[in-house]
Scaffold this motif. Structure first.
Motif, PDB file in Angstrom:
ATOM      1  N   GLN A  80     -46.386  31.168 -68.990  1.00  0.00           N
ATOM      2  CA  GLN A  80     -45.994  32.353 -68.242  1.00  0.00           C
ATOM      3  C   GLN A  80     -44.920  32.098 -67.197  1.00  0.00           C
ATOM      4  O   GLN A  80     -44.221  33.028 -66.773  1.00  0.00           O
ATOM      5  N   VAL A  81     -44.788  30.855 -66.742  1.00  0.00           N
ATOM      6  CA  VAL A  81     -43.895  30.548 -65.619  1.00  0.00           C
ATOM      7  C   VAL A  81     -42.632  29.870 -66.141  1.00  0.00           C
ATOM      8  O   VAL A  81     -42.698  28.830 -66.809  1.00  0.00           O
ATOM      9  N   SER A  82     -41.486  30.443 -65.837  1.00  0.00           N
ATOM     10  CA  SER A  82     -40.218  29.862 -66.289  1.00  0.00           C
ATOM     11  C   SER A  82     -39.915  28.576 -65.535  1.00  0.00           C
ATOM     12  O   SER A  82     -40.470  28.314 -64.453  1.00  0.00           O
ATOM     13  N   LEU A  83     -39.040  27.776 -66.105  1.00  0.00           N
ATOM     14  CA  LEU A  83     -38.613  26.543 -65.451  1.00  0.00           C
ATOM     15  C   LEU A  83     -38.059  26.836 -64.060  1.00  0.00           C
ATOM     16  O   LEU A  83     -38.432  26.177 -63.079  1.00  0.00           O
ATOM     17  N   TYR A  84     -37.205  27.839 -63.963  1.00  0.00           N
ATOM     18  CA  TYR A  84     -36.592  28.147 -62.666  1.00  0.00           C
ATOM     19  C   TYR A  84     -37.644  28.569 -61.640  1.00  0.00           C
ATOM     20  O   TYR A  84     -37.680  28.045 -60.518  1.00  0.00           O
ATOM     21  N   ASP A  85     -38.510  29.509 -62.015  1.00  0.00           N
ATOM     22  CA  ASP A  85     -39.521  29.979 -61.069  1.00  0.00           C
ATOM     23  C   ASP A  85     -40.477  28.860 -60.680  1.00  0.00           C
ATOM     24  O   ASP A  85     -40.908  28.759 -59.523  1.00  0.00           O
ATOM     25  N   GLY A  86     -40.820  28.005 -61.648  1.00  0.00           N
ATOM     26  CA  GLY A  86     -41.692  26.877 -61.343  1.00  0.00           C
ATOM     27  C   GLY A  86     -41.062  25.915 -60.356  1.00  0.00           C
ATOM     28  O   GLY A  86     -41.729  25.406 -59.445  1.00  0.00           O
TER      29      GLY A  86
END
Length: 326
Positions: free
Chosen positions: A304-310
């Motif tokens: 659910q969590v994108s690389l950028y958001d993570g």
């Protein structure tokens, strides 16, 4: 998640990176959680990881190589999340016997303890994509040949196979997830021993140049820790998963892209490319990314969590708690 309310849960390596994040999630779900960790310096255990739940968990400072302790700790547990281990690839090449002791003997001891004292527990093992070696095709699926390039890969493969064997021979309910590059809050970032992304975060937090070996264009796939925790929870509940081994793939990106994101989040830090050091070149696998079709089919898991958001969440965490990790 009602399945975990009031359940007795053991997390080995529970004061480390993934273990502590999993523990926080399970406490929120109403579980009774025991954390087992040897707290061997340099292997990732950090008591600050569990600061928010310290008074809500039971801590067993014990080593999985201690069969006497294991025989008591595994009893009456409904779920055992087996996350303990030494994960440093280069470390394994300079400390091969210790790596074997921790990553093979320790896990065989756990399997024996479960067979004798708690054969009904559901056991989740965090395996690795490392033992695939340089990929013969991409994306890598579970049928890909196994060709470890370092001692850590060989030992982690042996541990995974013990879990599978005990499922087939003794009926234990085991599931192994072959993790790729997991990152997020509570990660060990003091050195580069536990993953390139942790070292990049170290450089970013310290405002030092991020070095990329070779061109920096090597492809990897990345999973934010919350998605890995969700995968572990789903796998533990799905009977279709028991006895199986699965890839856990993530978002594909080059190492250079990861460094660029981190540099941007930390006010345009500089990065540079440098030649591969010999000790890293010998165990590098080139481009690698996997696919998780089998696991998605059996569990429904989707990250659910994108690389950028993570990375945004991770940098925010380490900026806030820098003193406890560097």
């Amino acid at each position: 998640m009602a399945e975990f309310s009031d359940k007795n849960i053991l997390i080995t390596g529970g004061i480390g990176f993934i273990g502590s994040n999993l523990a926080i999630r399970l406490i929120d779900e109403g579980s009774r959680v025991t954390l087992m960790d040897s707290l061997i310096p340099g292997l990732g255990g950090n008591l600050f990881n569990i600061e928010s739940i310290r008074d809500k968990v039971k801590i067993e400072t014990s080593d999985m190589r201690d069969g006497s302790s294991l025989s008591k700790i595994v009893r009456n547990k409904d779920y055992i999340f087996n996350l303990a281990g030494q994960v440093g690839h280069r470390y394994s090449m300079t400390n091969p016997l210790l790596d074997m002791e921790i990553n093979v003997r320790g896990h065989l001891m756990l399997m024996e303890a479960c067979r004798q004292y708690n054969p009904d527990a559901v056991i989740l093992y965090t395996s690795t994509r490392q033992f695939y070696g340089p990929p013969q095709y991409l994306p890598v699926d579970e049928r890909h040949p196994l060709n470890p390039t370092d001692i850590n890969g060989i030992n982690k493969l042996a541990a995974e196979q013990y879990h599978s064997l005990y499922a087939k021979a003794y009926g234990l309910k085991t599931v192994s997830l072959r993790l790729t590059n997991t990152f997020g809050p509570r990660q060990f970032i003091k050195s580069g021993q536990q993953g390139v992304i942790g070292w990049f975060i170290n450089r970013a937090i310290n405002r030092e140049i991020i070095q990329l070996f070779g061109s920096g264009e090597q492809l990897r796939d990345f999973n934010y820790v919350d998605d890995v925790v969700e995968a572990l929870i789903l796998a533990s509940q799905m009977r279709a998963c028991y006895g199986n081994v699965y890839n856990l793939s993530g978002e594909k990106a080059s190492l250079k892209k990861v460094a660029q994101i981190l540099a941007g989040l930390c006010n345009d830090l500089k990065m540079e490319t440098v030649p591969f050091p010999k000790e890293y070149k010998e165990i590098d696998i080139g481009n690698f990314y996997a696919e998780s079709a089998r696991f998605h089919q059996d569990s429904g898991w989707v990250p659910q969590v994108s690389l950028y958001d993570g990375l945004v969440r991770t940098i925010e965490y380490f900026k806030k708690y820098k003193d406890y990790y560097l």
